[in-house]
Design an enzyme around this catalytic site. Structure first.
Site, PDB file in Angstrom:
ATOM      1  N   ASP A 111       1.086  -0.998  -0.275  1.00 52.49           N
ATOM      2  CA  ASP A 111      -0.210  -0.176   0.018  1.00 52.49           C
ATOM      3  C   ASP A 111       1.224   1.175  -0.018  1.00 52.49           C
ATOM      4  OD1 ASP A 111       0.392  -1.580   2.775  1.00 52.49           O
ATOM      5  OD2 ASP A 111      -0.733   0.407   3.071  1.00 52.49           O
TER       6      ASP A 111
ATOM      7  N   GLU B 138      13.187   1.108   6.742  1.00 51.03           N
ATOM      8  CA  GLU B 138      12.223   0.308   6.185  1.00 51.03           C
ATOM      9  C   GLU B 138      12.079  -0.027   4.757  1.00 51.03           C
ATOM     10  OE1 GLU B 138       6.879   0.395   5.878  1.00 51.03           O
ATOM     11  OE2 GLU B 138       8.091   2.041   6.291  1.00 51.03           O
TER      12      GLU B 138
END
Length: 523
Positions: free
Chosen positions: A296, A480
């Site tokens: 997403d 990340e």
């Protein structure tokens, strides 16, 4: 008939359990919308992670009494009635001179959380055992992240932590009937890529096939969750997470049971909805289904225009999801073999065999030499090549010829100075170029090794490791995601600032460093 009835009862009980824990929007109607639409917190996830200091009904009574009065300050009210969460690594200071391995070893402790105390006030769904969180704004356990974190925990001989995390996921399956996106009330309408069978398989490598027997009930429950509604599904129809193809084959898609804006990204979803021509419930289903995918957002889920307003996630049957479901079917079959129940093992082997045949039939694009997602509503392959194409290699579904074509495509189009780019589109979304992500690097590298593409696998791994370590030396952080196209820049896109920590990056990096005997200090 009796079996189907019992399955329906079990699923009903599971969804009833999920419904009992109210979300912040349900607890604080009106106040929730006011806070999320304000600039009190730059990140909508902050408020839904706040812990109320008092019972919700008392907070709402005070809010309704004070609202509209002269001098009412919404921010002051929120801070007086809620405890704001701290960042996961906010108190941790890196010593870069100690090296990357020491950093990762220390982070296992920094990112570990103790068992949760059950509370009706917090949005946190309590877990019975310690667990590792990703880091940054992600203060809870996440489903598919955890498998890649476990790869590093295995290298660190942290077997007890792995056991605890798998037991937590088994607990979530027993409690809710599935593994939610994360252990928050606002995540209880969706799951994430089903990696539980890989986690169990990881543990079975060190503890034997009796682990498969131990977790067989939860493996089957998760399978039933993903296959909900399939028994009564007609041709070219979909229900929940299941799609029956034109030839009768059952495949899976991503789905979220809610048709409302995501509470943790409320204002972004509301604003995005203003740009779409879709009916809002349909749009929000697509948005939430993309969140269930873990990607997403990505142009993978959009039409050819590459715009979020055209998102069509639930219309797509994803190749990576169905490879994971193949592995789940095969793992259940192995669990029955370990129990000596060959008849039941055969049933799941046949399910897996049918799925493998369907994966090769529906997802392989012979013209482009690539595995693509399939749009079940238009009966056409997606035109957007993505790194999801490596999943048939990871699970040894691809033929040698197909694997060679995937390797050629990776080398020609996806391989960049810092590793593999997620898609070839520079859309501004975080699961597109120029970003690379640890889980997809690992699935590609390991999948290539399955087909003896050792040189390419090592090349990808080396570029990725060097990028991770260079950024660590510059910033003291593992991130990340990374910009693999221009390695002098940080990654971009997404709905929130770049996060550090970071569970799956740590796990994959340590796994690769040991696999390819990268220098012990990563220099």
């Amino acid at each position: 008939m009796k079996k189907n009835f019992l399955l329906a009862i079990c699923l009903f009980i599971s969804f009833w359990a999920a419904a009992q824990q109210q979300t912040p929007r349900q607890q604080f109607p009106g106040l929730f919308e006011a806070v999320q639409s304000s600039d009190i917190f730059p990140d909508n996830k902050t408020f839904v992670d706040c812990t109320p200091k008092y019972a919700p009904n008392l907070i709402m009574k005070a809010y309704n009494e004070q609202l509209g009065k002269t001098g009412f300050d919404l921010k002051e009210f929120v801070l007086a009635n809620f405890t704001v969460p701290a960042g996961v690594t906010h108190a941790f200071t890196t010593n870069v001179d100690e090296g990357i391995r020491k950093h990762i070893d220390t982070l296992w402790q920094v990112l570990q959380r103790k068992p949760d105390a059950a509370t009706k006030l917090s949005s946190l769904a309590a877990l019975p055992n310690p667990y590792i969180v990703p880091g940054g704004r992600f203060r809870e356990i996440y489903y598919w992240d955890s498998y890649f974190t476990m790869l590093g925990l295995q290298e660190s001989k942290q077997f007890k932590v792995i056991n605890n995390m798998i037991d937590n996921f088994a607990y979530l399956i027993d409690t809710y009937g599935f593994i939610p996106n994360g252990n928050r009330a606002y995540y209880l309408t969706r799951s994430q890529p089903p990696f539980f069978s890989l986690m169990v398989g990881l543990l079975a490598k060190s503890e034997g096939d009796q682990i498969l027997v131990k977790y067989q009930p939860q493996l089957i429950k998760e399978y039933n969750y993903w296959m909900q509604g399939s028994n009564t599904l007609g041709l070219n129809r979909a229900a929940h997470r299941t799609v029956r193809m034109a030839d009768g084959t059952l495949l899976n898609r991503y789905w979220d049971e809610s048709d409302q804006p995501r509470e943790e990204s409320y204002i972004k979803d509301v604003d995005a909805a203003k740009t779409t021509k879709q009916q809002l419930p349909v749009f929000y289903h697509h948005i939430r289904a993309a969140a269930a995918s873990g990607w997403d957002f990505s142009s993978r889920w959009f039409d050819a225009s590459g715009k979020l307003a055209t998102i069509q996630t639930t219309n797509l049957v994803p190749v990576d999801l169905n490879c994971l479901m193949y592995n789940l079917e095969m793992t259940i079959a192995r669990s029955y073999q370990a129990k000596g129940n060959l008849a039941q093992a055969k049933i799941y082997e046949l399910k897996a065999r049918a799925r493998k045949k369907a994966i090769l039939k529906f997802f392989w694009d012979e013209k482009n030499g690539w595995f693509q997602d399939y749009n079940w509503t238009t009966k056409k392959l997606s035109a957007i090549p993505t790194l999801a194409a490596v999943f048939p290699l990871e699970f040894k579904i691809a033929s040698p010829v197909q694997a060679q074509k995937i390797a050629n495509g990776l080398k020609a189009n996806f391989l960049k100075p810092g590793g593999l780019v997620t898609t070839l589109n520079f859309s501004g979304q975080q699961w597109d170029a120029p970003n690379g992500w640890a889980p997809l690097q690992y699935m590609a590298i390991d999948g290539l090794e399955n087909y003896n593409q050792h040189d390419l696998a090592k090349n990808i791994a080396t570029r990725w490791m060097q990028l991770n370590i260079r950024v660590f030396k510059q910033t003291g952080k593992l991130l990340e995601k990374y910009n693999v196209v221009d390695t002098s820049l940080t990654a971009g896109g997404g709905e929130y600032p770049l996060q550090d920590g970071f569970g799956w990056t740590n796990g994959v990096l340590l796994k690769l460093m040991n696999k390819y005997q990268f220098d012990k200090q990563g220099e």
